[in-house]
Write a protein that holds these residues in place. Structure first.
Motif, PDB file in Angstrom:
ATOM      1  N   ASP A  19       0.851  -1.195   0.000  1.00 44.52           N
ATOM      2  CA  ASP A  19       0.000   0.000   0.000  1.00 44.52           C
ATOM      3  C   ASP A  19       0.886   1.243   0.000  1.00 44.52           C
ATOM      4  OD1 ASP A  19      -1.784   2.033   0.392  1.00 44.52           O
ATOM      5  OD2 ASP A  19      -2.710   1.194   2.191  1.00 44.52           O
ATOM      6  N   PRO A  20       0.886   2.035  -1.084  1.00 43.07           N
ATOM      7  CA  PRO A  20       1.751   3.221  -1.121  1.00 43.07           C
ATOM      8  C   PRO A  20       1.377   4.268  -0.083  1.00 43.07           C
ATOM      9  CG  PRO A  20       0.231   3.213  -2.979  1.00 43.07           C
ATOM     10  CD  PRO A  20       0.101   1.874  -2.313  1.00 43.07           C
ATOM     11  N   ALA A  21       0.171   4.180   0.460  1.00 37.45           N
ATOM     12  CA  ALA A  21      -0.250   5.138   1.482  1.00 37.45           C
ATOM     13  C   ALA A  21       0.228   4.729   2.874  1.00 37.45           C
ATOM     14  CB  ALA A  21      -1.767   5.277   1.480  1.00 37.45           C
ATOM     15  N   ALA A  22       0.791   3.535   3.008  1.00 38.16           N
ATOM     16  CA  ALA A  22       1.228   3.058   4.318  1.00 38.16           C
ATOM     17  C   ALA A  22       2.639   2.491   4.246  1.00 38.16           C
ATOM     18  CB  ALA A  22       0.254   2.001   4.838  1.00 38.16           C
ATOM     19  N   PRO A  23       3.602   3.293   3.790  1.00 36.83           N
ATOM     20  CA  PRO A  23       4.965   2.775   3.685  1.00 36.83           C
ATOM     21  C   PRO A  23       5.594   2.590   5.072  1.00 36.83           C
ATOM     22  CG  PRO A  23       4.953   5.126   3.244  1.00 36.83           C
ATOM     23  CD  PRO A  23       3.518   4.713   3.396  1.00 36.83           C
ATOM     24  N   SER A  24       6.439   1.607   5.178  1.00 41.64           N
ATOM     25  CA  SER A  24       7.191   1.394   6.418  1.00 41.64           C
ATOM     26  C   SER A  24       8.432   0.599   6.091  1.00 41.64           C
ATOM     27  CB  SER A  24       6.344   0.639   7.451  1.00 41.64           C
ATOM     28  OG  SER A  24       6.176  -0.716   7.070  1.00 41.64           O
ATOM     29  N   ARG A 234       9.773  26.533   8.867  1.00 46.79           N
ATOM     30  CA  ARG A 234      11.028  25.980   9.391  1.00 46.79           C
ATOM     31  C   ARG A 234      10.922  24.480   9.653  1.00 46.79           C
ATOM     32  NH1 ARG A 234      14.592  29.115  13.563  1.00 46.79           N
ATOM     33  NH2 ARG A 234      16.166  28.283  12.138  1.00 46.79           N
ATOM     34  N   PHE A 235       9.779  24.032  10.153  1.00 47.28           N
ATOM     35  CA  PHE A 235       9.563  22.623  10.458  1.00 47.28           C
ATOM     36  C   PHE A 235       8.349  22.170   9.660  1.00 47.28           C
ATOM     37  CE2 PHE A 235       7.980  18.979  12.813  1.00 47.28           C
ATOM     38  CZ  PHE A 235       9.111  18.353  13.295  1.00 47.28           C
ATOM     39  N   GLN A 236       8.588  21.375   8.618  1.00 47.10           N
ATOM     40  CA  GLN A 236       7.522  21.015   7.686  1.00 47.10           C
ATOM     41  C   GLN A 236       7.174  19.538   7.818  1.00 47.10           C
ATOM     42  OE1 GLN A 236       8.530  22.251   3.639  1.00 47.10           O
ATOM     43  NE2 GLN A 236      10.015  23.697   4.480  1.00 47.10           N
ATOM     44  N   LEU A 237       5.900  19.269   8.080  1.00 45.14           N
ATOM     45  CA  LEU A 237       5.384  17.906   8.089  1.00 45.14           C
ATOM     46  C   LEU A 237       4.758  17.636   6.725  1.00 45.14           C
ATOM     47  CD1 LEU A 237       3.787  18.004  11.637  1.00 45.14           C
ATOM     48  CD2 LEU A 237       5.694  16.535  10.955  1.00 45.14           C
ATOM     49  N   LEU A 238       5.453  16.867   5.902  1.00 46.08           N
ATOM     50  CA  LEU A 238       5.079  16.724   4.495  1.00 46.08           C
ATOM     51  C   LEU A 238       4.211  15.507   4.215  1.00 46.08           C
ATOM     52  CD1 LEU A 238       8.523  17.651   2.880  1.00 46.08           C
ATOM     53  CD2 LEU A 238       6.571  19.147   3.361  1.00 46.08           C
ATOM     54  N   GLY A 239       4.029  14.629   5.178  1.00 48.93           N
ATOM     55  CA  GLY A 239       3.257  13.428   4.926  1.00 48.93           C
ATOM     56  C   GLY A 239       4.057  12.384   4.167  1.00 48.93           C
ATOM     57  N   THR A 240       3.373  11.387   3.678  1.00 49.66           N
ATOM     58  CA  THR A 240       4.013  10.261   3.007  1.00 49.66           C
ATOM     59  C   THR A 240       4.641  10.675   1.680  1.00 49.66           C
ATOM     60  OG1 THR A 240       2.436   8.740   4.018  1.00 49.66           O
ATOM     61  CG2 THR A 240       3.600   7.968   2.048  1.00 49.66           C
ATOM     62  N   ARG A 241       5.829  10.166   1.433  1.00 55.75           N
ATOM     63  CA  ARG A 241       6.495  10.329   0.146  1.00 55.75           C
ATOM     64  C   ARG A 241       7.035   8.976  -0.283  1.00 55.75           C
ATOM     65  NH1 ARG A 241       4.269  14.435   0.657  1.00 55.75           N
ATOM     66  NH2 ARG A 241       4.973  16.575   0.294  1.00 55.75           N
TER      67      ARG A 241
END
Length: 357
Positions: A19-24, A234-241
């Motif tokens: 699942d590309p939305a749940a990488p680990s 300064r501190f960016q939460l970009l989500g899944t990549r």
């Protein structure tokens, strides 16, 4: 007796590994070894959706039914997330050759209530003690599994993650481009990171965080709120990549930061080092192993600090951002480590030994 080439190998997996939305890291590991093992085995993947390691009755029944259909003596490589259902797996292990692959002991997950951790540990213990073989993803994890579950250390084999070759990142002279690649959860320590960055707010830097923000939304919201205090952008939460977007994030990085509270290896560490990017991380045995300094820190391509310690992390960040000589030394060490990193073929070879034993 060794198994014949192209013998069937059943691999029991969580349902979301592709699942590309749940990488680990665990999912990436499973995919790479399944693909690699297919060169020598008839790999038959058995994927089980559910909230593993506590999947619910329907998923447990699906696992039990699937294992019941396998022929006696079949080799079954089981992802450790599925190991918490011993009422299914212990009977199956009497008939099948069960090999349990432990990424992280179930009870070691950060944030569990002590009672819940104890239950998961007891369930996993019953499974691994019944298994024909147990594999861990680092030497540190193997020691932990053996200790927690009362296993003979010789019974726990190691197949550490490999890494794919990658182009070297282009370093900036000031080293101000910081990157954290991890799902936003308490175990990965984003709260520690944002507090450390607040202590070096007087210096120039920008930090991008790449990782799933939906696993523990309340925690992610707390991190985002604290990050807003650091100033715009300064501190960016970009989500899944994934794919090229993740590669681009690494390529535009000077320093990878991994402030985890628990980690059996830290695949993002070697992914950064594969690009010659130094690492600042928690001093955990598995992370030290990935960096290449499990025995000594001299000449290591990174800095290690105590987990859960914002002050120590901030001090190391200040050293990195203000000491050009330190940056050059760590970059040279990262380049040397880059040339010595093992590939996924080594991981597959170690797992093949276990399957064929």
């Amino acid at each position: 007796m060794s198994r014949p080439r192209r013998a069937a190998l059943y691999v029991a997996l969580p349902g979301d590994i592709d699942d590309p939305a749940a990488p680990s890291g665990g999912n990436h590991y499973d995919r790479r070894v399944c693909d690699g093992l297919a060169a020598d085995f008839d790999v038959r993947e058995l994927a089980f959706p559910g909230a593993w390691p506590r999947p619910g009755p329907a998923a447990e029944r699906a696992l039990a039914d699937a294992l019941d259909e396998l022929p006696d003596g079949a080799d079954v490589l089981l992802d450790g997330l599925l190991a918490g259902v011993p009422d299914v797996l212990v009977p199956a292990a009497r008939r099948l050759r069960l090999i349990v692959l432990v990424h992280l002991p179930l009870g070691d997950e950060t944030g569990l209530a002590p009672a819940d951790a104890a239950i998961l540990t007891e369930r996993e213990r019953r499974t691994v003690q019944a298994a024909s073989a147990v594999v861990a993803t680092s030497r540190a994890a193997a020691r932990r599994v053996a200790t927690v579950h009362g296993l003979d250390p010789a019974h726990v084999q190691v197949a550490a993650p490999g890494v794919e070759p990658a182009p070297a990142a282009s370093a900036s002279s000031a080293g101000t481009r910081l990157l954290c690649v991890a799902a936003v959860t308490p175990r990965k320590g984003h709260d520690v990171l944002v507090e450390a960055l607040a202590r070096v707010a007087d210096l120039a830097w920008e930090c991008r965080c790449v990782g799933d923000m939906d696993r523990q939304p309340e925690f992610a919201a707390q991190v985002r709120a604290r990050a807003a205090d650091l100033g715009p952008g300064r501190f960016q939460l970009l989500g899944t990549r994934n794919g090229s977007a993740l590669a681009a994030a690494y390529a535009a990085t000077d320093l990878l930061i991994l402030p985890s509270r628990a980690e059996t290896y830290g695949m993002v560490v070697t992914e950064a080092l594969a690009r010659g990017v130094p690492v600042l991380a928690s001093h955990l045995d598995g992370v030290a192993e990935a960096i290449g300094c499990a025995e000594a820190l001299n000449g290591a391509p990174g800095l290690l600090v105590p987990p859960g310690d914002p002050a120590a992390l901030a001090a190391a960040l200040r050293d990195w951002l203000t000491d050009a000589e330190l940056r050059e030394r760590l970059r040279a060490a990262a380049a040397a480590r880059r040339a010595a990193l093992p590939g996924w073929d080594v991981t597959v070879r170690e797992l093949t030994k276990v399957v064929c034993a």
